[in-house]
Structure formats: C-alpha cells, structure tokens
Enzyme design. Sequence first.
Site, PDB file in Angstrom:
ATOM      1  CD  GLU A   1       4.033   0.706   6.790  1.00 48.00           C
ATOM      2  OE1 GLU A   1       4.852   1.088   7.641  1.00 48.00           O
ATOM      3  OE2 GLU A   1       3.652   1.435   5.844  1.00 48.00           O
TER       4      GLU A   1
ATOM      5  CG  ASP B   1      -0.203  -0.042   2.537  1.00 44.15           C
ATOM      6  OD1 ASP B   1       0.764  -0.830   2.661  1.00 44.15           O
ATOM      7  OD2 ASP B   1      -0.581   0.698   3.469  1.00 44.15           O
TER       8      ASP B   1
END
Length: 417
Positions: free
Chosen positions: A156, A91
């Site tokens: 994350e 991400d």
Amino acid sequence: MDPTLGNMTLREWVAIESDSIQPVPRLREELFTMMSLAAEVLRRLGASVDVVDSGSQKLPDGQTLPIPPVILAELGNDPKKATVCFYGHLDVQPARQEDGWLTDPYTLTEVDGKLYGRGATDNKGPVLAWINAVSTFRALEEDLPVNLKFIMEGMEEAGSLALEELVRREKNQFFSSVDYIVISDNLWISQRKPALIYGMRGNSYFTVEVKCRDQDFHSGTFGGILNEPMADLVALLGGLVDASGHILVPGIYDHVAPLTEEEKKMYEAVDLDLEEYRNGSQVKRFLFDTKVERHLQYIFSKRNSSNQMSVSMALGLLPWTANITDNQYLAAKKAIKTVFGTEPDMIQDGSTIPIARIFQDIIQKSVLMLPLGAVDDGEHAQNEKINRWNYIEGSKLFAAFFLEVAQLHNNDRNSPA
C-alpha cells in the site's frame, strides 16, 4: 479479550521490518514473512485463506523484485447474514532510530499508555484490532453475527501494485457476496473523540525539470552569464502557492465543492482545532494536469530564461466520497455510541487512500472509513504510536460494529418490500 495477549501479537508484527518503499531483497523477504504470518493468524481463526501471487516489480535500474502476495480470506458464508469485507495493509514506511526515533522503531515500546513502533497505527494495529474482535466471538464460543472477508496487501505504501487488477478479476468471485467494505487506515481529528470519515481528496504528483546544458559549468567562471536552472526552479515552485498556503494555479478552486447546509450542521459538532486545520479544503473533482502545466509555463516565460523547462504529471488519484446514510455508517455510529458514549465526528480527510475509490467504482458497494488512531499518532513520522486505550477500545468497537450491522441487515430483510 485479553489485552496483554493482543499487545504481544502487535509486538510480534511490529518487529517485522515490512518496508515496501525501499526496493531491496532483504525487505521484500520481510514483507513475505509478514504476509505469511497474517495468513496463518487468519487460518487459526478458522478462515479459508487464499494467498494470491502478485507477480514481480521491474525497477528503473532493470532489477526485478517479487511483489508480496495479497491475502483473500473468508470466514462464514451464511446467506442470511450480511457479508463485511475488511481491507488492511501490512507494509510500512521506512524507519531508522537515527532519524529521530526515541526508541527502536521495530521494537514495540510502551510509554505512558502509548505503544510506539513503526506500523503500530498504520496499519498493523487496526488490522489486529479487527482480528481481536473476531477472536473474542471465537473465545466466547459465540456465533459471528456477520460473514467476514479479508483482503490484505503488502504494498500500500508503494502504490498498491497489482491490487486494482486483482479487485477487477475477483469482482464476480471473491467480492460477489460482499455487502459492505470497511477500511481502518486513518486517524481521528481529536485525541479522545472518535470519527467517521466519509470523504477523501484526490491528489496529483507533478515532475518539473529545468535544463541548462548537458554538462556541468564552473560556478565562478560562468556564474552571472548563464541562467542558473536552480533559480528558475525555485521561482517555479514559489509560484505555486503563496505564504498562506493559497494555491495560485488559476481555476483550481473552481473544482472545490461548496459546503452543503447539512455538512455545516455536522461540522458544528466536530472536535476541531480550526487554527490547525484552517488551510484544509475539500476537493470534489480531479484536477486536470493542464492547469498546472499552463501556470508553470506562464511563470517560466516571464523569466526570459535561456533554459528549457518540462512538466509532466507522474500520478493522478481521484477523490472519494461515501453516502453517510448507508447502513454501515448508521451501524458504525451506533457502535461508537455504545463503546465510547459519544457521537462521532463526521469528517472528510485530507489524505488519499486510492483503494477506497477502487472498491467503490469496481465492486459498487458501500465503503466505510472507520479509524481507530488518535490525531497525534504520527503515521509515517518518527515515533509513530497507537494508544493502548485506542487499540483495546477499537477492538471492542469492531465487535460492536458486527452486531449493529447484523441488526440493520436483519431489519432490512424482514421489512416489507
């Protein structure tokens, strides 16, 4: 390894807008696409892949969004070999060209050997460099010198939702055979000299609220006869640090670990711009929220304000420190010497990556921070990039690391008890 092929793959990955910060359905779909693509890449390497459902996220407005799955993959299970587990996240932070990007953030663009694009250095580039290293052994029809495991997530940047729970659940299953854990989600402190990171500081997030009344007041009519909450808030925030960046909370520096003589010797060789980093500090222990709250209460009481103030700690994350005499740190040093021809800077980093402490505490295995990006890569910023040189040499570094870990592991197995 064909660098052109690697560049094309990175271009494909950067093109996916896997933004985990903005909680909107379209971007969650992008995240699921990103995780699906990564899982397929690992399958093509020959890995067994488990795509683990992570449940859903309930937002403050009542909306519910699915959390992208976590990938657990395994390649090789030879009991005579060391098992290395690589963590990466797929991400990214939000990015829009109108916010100051010189190019489209989701179109990988090369300028003067620099590959610009959101996620290029944080963290899609390093994840692909690890995959490139594995692919090289496959392409040469060489046996991998170590067993490999992969754990990849897509949240994350948003706090690694549900990841700690999964690590606890898999401690005695997926992670039971793991000897070493590698994270490559940081930067060097130089543009050309590699670094190994053996510590990261924790952090604390606080929310401060100053309340006047339950309704708005006309600034002309009531200005000067009521205590302005904004003035109180500015004073409170201004009382936390001085002009040089020195934290004014009493007792906070009592918890800063003093430099050891060994660290002083290591730091003499570090390629560091002291002026740029002069305000850095190493935090050893967690800062208890009472110190900040008491300090703000003291400042607020001195203002004799009729308003009300509240303080709460929204998030607290512990620091992490590794043992630099562990085999994988020794292996990483040797690999860096082989690929780059120099000893690495041994540093502690100012950022916080909670998964490092989670792995170390729960799995109780050595965690290595092995960054690839240069100091000017601009992670989270406009015009994020990874240098083509770092990306290609980093792939070589990971391959060399496999060989060095295998050698040290075999030496330990064959040494007398």
